[in-house]
Design a protein around this motif. Structure first.
Motif, PDB file in Angstrom:
ATOM      1  N   UNK A 109       5.381  20.488  17.961  1.00  0.00           N
ATOM      2  CA  UNK A 109       5.886  20.571  19.438  1.00  0.00           C
ATOM      3  C   UNK A 109       5.266  21.832  20.064  1.00  0.00           C
ATOM      4  N   UNK A 110       5.534  22.084  20.837  1.00  0.00           N
ATOM      5  CA  UNK A 110       5.149  23.215  21.921  1.00  0.00           C
ATOM      6  C   UNK A 110       5.764  23.862  21.442  1.00  0.00           C
ATOM      7  N   UNK A 111       5.386  25.517  21.487  1.00  0.00           N
ATOM      8  CA  UNK A 111       3.499  25.619  22.039  1.00  0.00           C
ATOM      9  C   UNK A 111       2.810  25.651  21.287  1.00  0.00           C
ATOM     10  N   UNK A 112       2.490  25.302  19.727  1.00  0.00           N
ATOM     11  CA  UNK A 112       1.484  24.875  19.648  1.00  0.00           C
ATOM     12  C   UNK A 112       0.643  26.518  19.584  1.00  0.00           C
ATOM     13  N   UNK A 113       1.312  27.828  18.753  1.00  0.00           N
ATOM     14  CA  UNK A 113       0.935  28.065  19.275  1.00  0.00           C
ATOM     15  C   UNK A 113       1.138  29.447  17.657  1.00  0.00           C
ATOM     16  N   UNK A 114       0.072  30.503  17.878  1.00  0.00           N
ATOM     17  CA  UNK A 114      -0.672  31.234  17.993  1.00  0.00           C
ATOM     18  C   UNK A 114      -2.373  30.199  18.662  1.00  0.00           C
ATOM     19  N   UNK A 154     -15.254  27.674  21.890  1.00  0.00           N
ATOM     20  CA  UNK A 154     -13.801  27.302  21.980  1.00  0.00           C
ATOM     21  C   UNK A 154     -12.245  28.255  21.765  1.00  0.00           C
ATOM     22  N   UNK A 155     -11.504  27.533  22.505  1.00  0.00           N
ATOM     23  CA  UNK A 155     -10.202  27.663  22.380  1.00  0.00           C
ATOM     24  C   UNK A 155      -9.309  26.252  21.166  1.00  0.00           C
ATOM     25  N   UNK A 156      -8.629  27.225  20.675  1.00  0.00           N
ATOM     26  CA  UNK A 156      -7.545  26.218  19.466  1.00  0.00           C
ATOM     27  C   UNK A 156      -5.749  26.614  19.862  1.00  0.00           C
ATOM     28  N   UNK A 215      -8.241  22.016  20.407  1.00  0.00           N
ATOM     29  CA  UNK A 215      -8.700  22.212  21.833  1.00  0.00           C
ATOM     30  C   UNK A 215      -8.316  22.264  22.921  1.00  0.00           C
ATOM     31  N   UNK A 216      -8.263  23.933  23.901  1.00  0.00           N
ATOM     32  CA  UNK A 216      -7.418  24.334  24.260  1.00  0.00           C
ATOM     33  C   UNK A 216      -7.905  24.316  25.736  1.00  0.00           C
ATOM     34  N   UNK A 217      -7.745  24.212  26.696  1.00  0.00           N
ATOM     35  CA  UNK A 217      -8.249  24.297  28.127  1.00  0.00           C
ATOM     36  C   UNK A 217      -7.993  24.740  29.268  1.00  0.00           C
ATOM     37  N   UNK A 218      -7.726  26.070  29.368  1.00  0.00           N
ATOM     38  CA  UNK A 218      -6.921  26.981  30.747  1.00  0.00           C
ATOM     39  C   UNK A 218      -7.123  25.996  32.075  1.00  0.00           C
ATOM     40  N   UNK A 219      -6.195  25.455  32.221  1.00  0.00           N
ATOM     41  CA  UNK A 219      -5.570  24.780  33.831  1.00  0.00           C
ATOM     42  C   UNK A 219      -4.845  25.029  34.352  1.00  0.00           C
ATOM     43  N   UNK A 220      -5.021  25.792  35.505  1.00  0.00           N
ATOM     44  CA  UNK A 220      -3.470  26.923  35.822  1.00  0.00           C
ATOM     45  C   UNK A 220      -4.069  27.744  37.539  1.00  0.00           C
ATOM     46  N   UNK A 221      -2.826  28.080  37.768  1.00  0.00           N
ATOM     47  CA  UNK A 221      -3.368  29.262  38.884  1.00  0.00           C
ATOM     48  C   UNK A 221      -2.186  30.663  38.485  1.00  0.00           C
ATOM     49  N   UNK A 246      -0.874  40.912  17.296  1.00  0.00           N
ATOM     50  CA  UNK A 246      -2.321  40.222  16.492  1.00  0.00           C
ATOM     51  C   UNK A 246      -2.705  38.643  16.522  1.00  0.00           C
ATOM     52  N   UNK A 247      -1.123  38.353  17.933  1.00  0.00           N
ATOM     53  CA  UNK A 247      -1.103  36.915  17.828  1.00  0.00           C
ATOM     54  C   UNK A 247      -1.691  36.301  18.922  1.00  0.00           C
ATOM     55  N   UNK A 248      -2.058  37.430  20.436  1.00  0.00           N
ATOM     56  CA  UNK A 248      -2.403  37.023  21.189  1.00  0.00           C
ATOM     57  C   UNK A 248      -3.702  37.064  21.646  1.00  0.00           C
ATOM     58  N   UNK A 249      -4.331  35.827  22.287  1.00  0.00           N
ATOM     59  CA  UNK A 249      -5.662  36.394  22.347  1.00  0.00           C
ATOM     60  C   UNK A 249      -6.110  37.343  24.039  1.00  0.00           C
ATOM     61  N   UNK A 250      -7.130  37.988  23.739  1.00  0.00           N
ATOM     62  CA  UNK A 250      -7.840  39.037  24.443  1.00  0.00           C
ATOM     63  C   UNK A 250      -8.612  38.361  25.289  1.00  0.00           C
ATOM     64  N   UNK A 251      -8.637  39.004  26.778  1.00  0.00           N
ATOM     65  CA  UNK A 251      -9.314  39.214  27.982  1.00  0.00           C
ATOM     66  C   UNK A 251     -10.382  40.242  27.876  1.00  0.00           C
TER      67      UNK A 251
END
Length: 410
Positions: free
Chosen positions: A19-24, A31-33, A39-45, A247-252
């Motif tokens: 179940x959500x959030x399926x992280x990290x 690809x972001x998984x 696959x996860x696609x960022x779609x937001x604001x 170490x869990x988070x993606x770094x942009x």
């Protein structure tokens, strides 16, 4: 009956476990998984919070729940939530985080109390002892409740409207851009959020942007060279600190010239001084993402936009890239008060993001700001929401955005 019950429980396990959030999240090539390998696609604001008050905008007009619900109604899945390093400087150097009542008064003067009272009327979970960072906690919690993710972004050092070459926040060592305090602030937030994660808070935090829109400072700005070598030295040091703390988070990683150029990164080209960005050298290579911005509102040909975006960074998603990585368009936008949504610029991005199967976050959800460039209750005509955050500014523009969302998620 007992065996049937056991069977039903076993059958339900995948839903419970996945179940959500399926992280990290992690990356593989372009690809972001999520944690299940999907696959996860960022779609937001974008939801700004790096202004003078250093509290996410709009709460004097609406509840956190209602703002999140509006984004969720469009099927958005992520919010790029911005913050200022000054907030962490206050915590580390000035006696602790600032209560929101004081934050409004400090930033808005005699009108501060009025804004504060409106905020707590719309958001009665807050009071005079609530701090700025606790507002971020509340927003993250509501986003999690409505199954949306958080991408945290360091937008500025000093809380203010962004961006310009003369705002003191442009480059390492600029008037307000203390490089070591920037690194400390990022490390603090990464550690803070790791603690929150262990405490079952912020489970939906999946990534952090190290800095928004590096840009060349004016002549009175930084004495450090404005080049890729300086970029590399300080960004990699900051990324190391963030990954060690969380170490869990993606770094942009954002580029130069207002984050419109990532040119030497996809091909591992020389950045000067023998420095090259080699993804394979990072022990956390599966946590690194590139971000790019684009505001070519005057574009007259989609082909020109496509080649420019590709050459300036999106070629990292191509199979010929030395450093094959995800690239997310974390800022683009246009006026919501006219027909810009049907112009070349907006139409082209709707096509390209789906074609390249890449993520994005539009600028901006905010219909107004507590203060921008010295003006209080500033009208934001680029805002998806109207001035009082009660409804969409333009139904036609939102319908076009829905097409982009559907195409990206497809």
């Amino acid at each position: 009956m007992y065996l049937l019950s056991v069977f039903l429980c076993i059958a339900a396990l995948p839903t419970l476990l996945f179940a959500f959030p399926n992280a990290p999240f992690k990356t593989t090539t372009r690809w972001i998984l999520d944690s299940q390998g999907e696959n996860f696609t960022y779609v937001g604001a974008n939801w700004p919070g790096a202004g003078e008050v250093m509290i996410p905008e709009g709460l004097q007009y609406a509840s956190i729940q209602s703002i999140v619900a509006k984004m969720k109604s469009l099927k958005m899945n992520v919010v790029r939530l911005t913050f200022a390093i000054e907030m962490i400087d206050d915590i580390k150097d000035n006696g602790g985080d600032v209560p929101i009542q004081k934050a409004f008064s400090k930033a808005l003067g005699s009108n501060g109390e009025k804004f504060y009272q409106q905020v707590v009327k719309n958001n009665p979970q807050f009071n005079s002892s609530t701090t700025r960072l606790q507002v971020y906690d509340a927003i993250a919690a509501e986003l999690a409740k409505q199954e949306m993710y958080v991408h945290l972004d360091n937008h500025m050092s000093k809380g203010a409207w962004c961006c310009g070459g003369n705002d003191g926040n442009a480059w390492f060592g600029d008037k307000f851009f203390n490089t070591e305090k920037w690194k400390r602030g990022l490390q603090y937030m990464a550690d803070y959020l790791m603690v929150r994660l262990k405490g079952k808070k912020w489970p939906n935090l999946v990534s952090i942007g190290l800095r928004n829109e590096f840009r060349k400072p004016d002549s009175a700005g930084s004495s450090l060279p404005y080049n890729w070598q300086t970029w590399y030295t300080h960004n990699i040091a900051a990324a190391d600190l963030v990954n060690a703390a969380n170490p869990n988070i993606l770094i942009f990683l954002s580029g130069l010239d207002y984050d419109t150029k990532l040119t030497p990164l996809p091909g591992a080209e020389d950045m000067g001084g023998g420095k090259k960005f080699q993804l394979s050298n990072f022990k956390y290579a599966d946590k690194l993402v590139l971000e790019l911005h684009n505001y070519q509102n005057s574009a007259t040909a989609c082909g020109d936009m496509e080649s420019g975006l590709w050459n300036n960074g999106f070629r990292a998603t191509g199979d010929k890239a030395v450093n094959r990585m995800p690239v997310v368009l974390t800022e683009f936008g246009f006026s919501q008060a006219d027909s810009s949504y049907s112009g070349v610029y907006a139409s082209c991005l709707r096509t390209l993001m789906a074609k390249w199967e890449t993520g994005w976050t539009v600028w901006v959800i905010a219909g107004s700001y507590y203060m921008r460039s010295g003006k209080q209750d500033f009208e934001e005509v680029w805002g998806l929401l109207n001035h009082d955050w009660s409804n969409w500014r333009s139904t036609s523009a939102i319908n076009a955005l829905k097409q982009m969302i559907d195409a990206s998620l497809k």
